[in-house]
Write a protein that holds these residues in place. Structure first.
Motif, PDB file in Angstrom:
ATOM      1  N   UNK A  85       0.845  -1.196   0.000  1.00  0.00           N
ATOM      2  CA  UNK A  85       0.000   0.000   0.000  1.00  0.00           C
ATOM      3  C   UNK A  85       0.880   1.247   0.000  1.00  0.00           C
ATOM      4  N   UNK A  86       0.536   2.204  -0.841  1.00  0.00           N
ATOM      5  CA  UNK A  86       1.184   3.506  -0.841  1.00  0.00           C
ATOM      6  C   UNK A  86       0.237   4.488  -0.173  1.00  0.00           C
ATOM      7  N   UNK A  87       0.784   5.283   0.751  1.00  0.00           N
ATOM      8  CA  UNK A  87      -0.002   6.232   1.539  1.00  0.00           C
ATOM      9  C   UNK A  87       0.509   7.644   1.325  1.00  0.00           C
ATOM     10  N   UNK A  88      -0.412   8.595   1.299  1.00  0.00           N
ATOM     11  CA  UNK A  88      -0.076  10.014   1.341  1.00  0.00           C
ATOM     12  C   UNK A  88      -0.610  10.549   2.662  1.00  0.00           C
ATOM     13  N   UNK A  89       0.219  11.314   3.334  1.00  0.00           N
ATOM     14  CA  UNK A  89      -0.166  11.977   4.578  1.00  0.00           C
ATOM     15  C   UNK A  89      -0.001  13.468   4.294  1.00  0.00           C
ATOM     16  N   UNK A  90      -1.117  14.192   4.241  1.00  0.00           N
ATOM     17  CA  UNK A  90      -1.061  15.622   3.919  1.00  0.00           C
ATOM     18  C   UNK A  90      -1.332  16.426   5.173  1.00  0.00           C
ATOM     19  N   UNK A  91      -0.508  17.451   5.392  1.00  0.00           N
ATOM     20  CA  UNK A  91      -0.649  18.250   6.604  1.00  0.00           C
ATOM     21  C   UNK A  91      -0.604  19.734   6.365  1.00  0.00           C
ATOM     22  N   UNK A  92      -1.105  20.459   7.364  1.00  0.00           N
ATOM     23  CA  UNK A  92      -1.173  21.917   7.329  1.00  0.00           C
ATOM     24  C   UNK A  92      -0.774  22.478   8.689  1.00  0.00           C
ATOM     25  N   UNK A  93      -0.105  23.622   8.668  1.00  0.00           N
ATOM     26  CA  UNK A  93       0.226  24.357   9.884  1.00  0.00           C
ATOM     27  C   UNK A  93       0.116  25.840   9.578  1.00  0.00           C
ATOM     28  N   UNK A  94      -0.541  26.578  10.465  1.00  0.00           N
ATOM     29  CA  UNK A  94      -0.669  28.026  10.293  1.00  0.00           C
ATOM     30  C   UNK A  94       0.700  28.651  10.047  1.00  0.00           C
ATOM     31  N   UNK A  95       0.756  29.550   9.080  1.00  0.00           N
ATOM     32  CA  UNK A  95       1.993  30.250   8.734  1.00  0.00           C
ATOM     33  C   UNK A  95       2.104  31.487   9.615  1.00  0.00           C
ATOM     34  N   UNK A  96       3.092  31.511  10.493  1.00  0.00           N
ATOM     35  CA  UNK A  96       3.336  32.658  11.384  1.00  0.00           C
ATOM     36  C   UNK A  96       4.824  32.966  11.330  1.00  0.00           C
ATOM     37  N   UNK A  97       5.186  33.914  10.484  1.00  0.00           N
ATOM     38  CA  UNK A  97       6.592  34.239  10.275  1.00  0.00           C
ATOM     39  C   UNK A  97       7.289  34.628  11.575  1.00  0.00           C
ATOM     40  N   UNK A  98       6.618  35.401  12.431  1.00  0.00           N
ATOM     41  CA  UNK A  98       7.223  35.854  13.687  1.00  0.00           C
ATOM     42  C   UNK A  98       7.580  34.688  14.609  1.00  0.00           C
ATOM     43  N   UNK A  99       6.937  33.530  14.411  1.00  0.00           N
ATOM     44  CA  UNK A  99       7.218  32.346  15.231  1.00  0.00           C
ATOM     45  C   UNK A  99       8.182  31.385  14.543  1.00  0.00           C
ATOM     46  N   UNK A 100       8.660  31.737  13.363  1.00  0.00           N
ATOM     47  CA  UNK A 100       9.487  30.825  12.552  1.00  0.00           C
ATOM     48  C   UNK A 100       8.741  29.506  12.342  1.00  0.00           C
TER      49      UNK A 100
END
Length: 171
Positions: A85-100
């Motif tokens: 089986x081939x799996x894709x795990x897609x993720x997101x994280x809020x972009x906050x430049x001041x927090x690197x």
């Protein structure tokens, strides 16, 4: 731990493994859908249980992942069925430049890769290639900024391959 013997068992093992990564965020068993940005935000809104986990502290933000099986190959070996089986795990994280936030996201991805690399939950060494030239573990196939739920976010697609001996299903 034994190797999962169905697609559903493999998905559950992968979910449990990823959900165990500290500060991973929300991990969904499948891609979520919502009719509005607010619905997407609700599905991926996250607040650390431990505010010291990273620079986001106790601030609610988007941080989440979903799994998708993107392919299955089946072969018969010695009268047994082997599924890859081939799996894709897609993720997101809020972009906050001041927090690197990009560095936080990269670190999170590496902790997820480490968790998969060292866990027996997916039937290792079945997850690993047979030689040094064969692909192993979790691959980062893409990463970059996206608009998600009306907000600028980091996003990545991770790919991995699992193998399991399938049980014959009765008709």
């Amino acid at each position: 731990m034994s190797t999962p013997n169905t697609l559903a068992a493999t998905r559950q093992a992968l979910l449990a493994l990823l959900r165990g990564v500290p500060a991973v965020g929300i991990v969904h068993a499948q891609e979520r859908f919502a009719d509005s940005d607010s619905g997407f935000k609700a599905a991926y809104q996250y607040t650390h249980a431990d505010p010291a986990a990273d620079a986001f502290g106790a601030t609610p933000h988007l941080r989440g992942w979903y799994l998708r099986r993107t392919g299955t190959r089946e072969v018969t070996a010695n009268g047994r069925i082997l599924n890859t089986h081939t799996w894709a795990v897609r993720g997101y994280l809020s972009f906050k430049d001041a927090l690197a936030s990009e560095l936080i996201f990269d670190d999170l991805i590496e902790r997820m890769r480490d968790a998969v690399r060292t866990s027996p939950a997916l039937g290792l060494p079945g997850l690993l290639g047979a030689s040094v030239a064969e692909e192993r573990g979790v691959q980062v196939s893409s990463a970059g900024p996206v608009l998600f739920a009306g907000a600028l976010c980091h996003s990545a697609v991770l790919e991995l391959t699992t193998r399991n001996w399938a049980e014959w299903r009765k008709p």
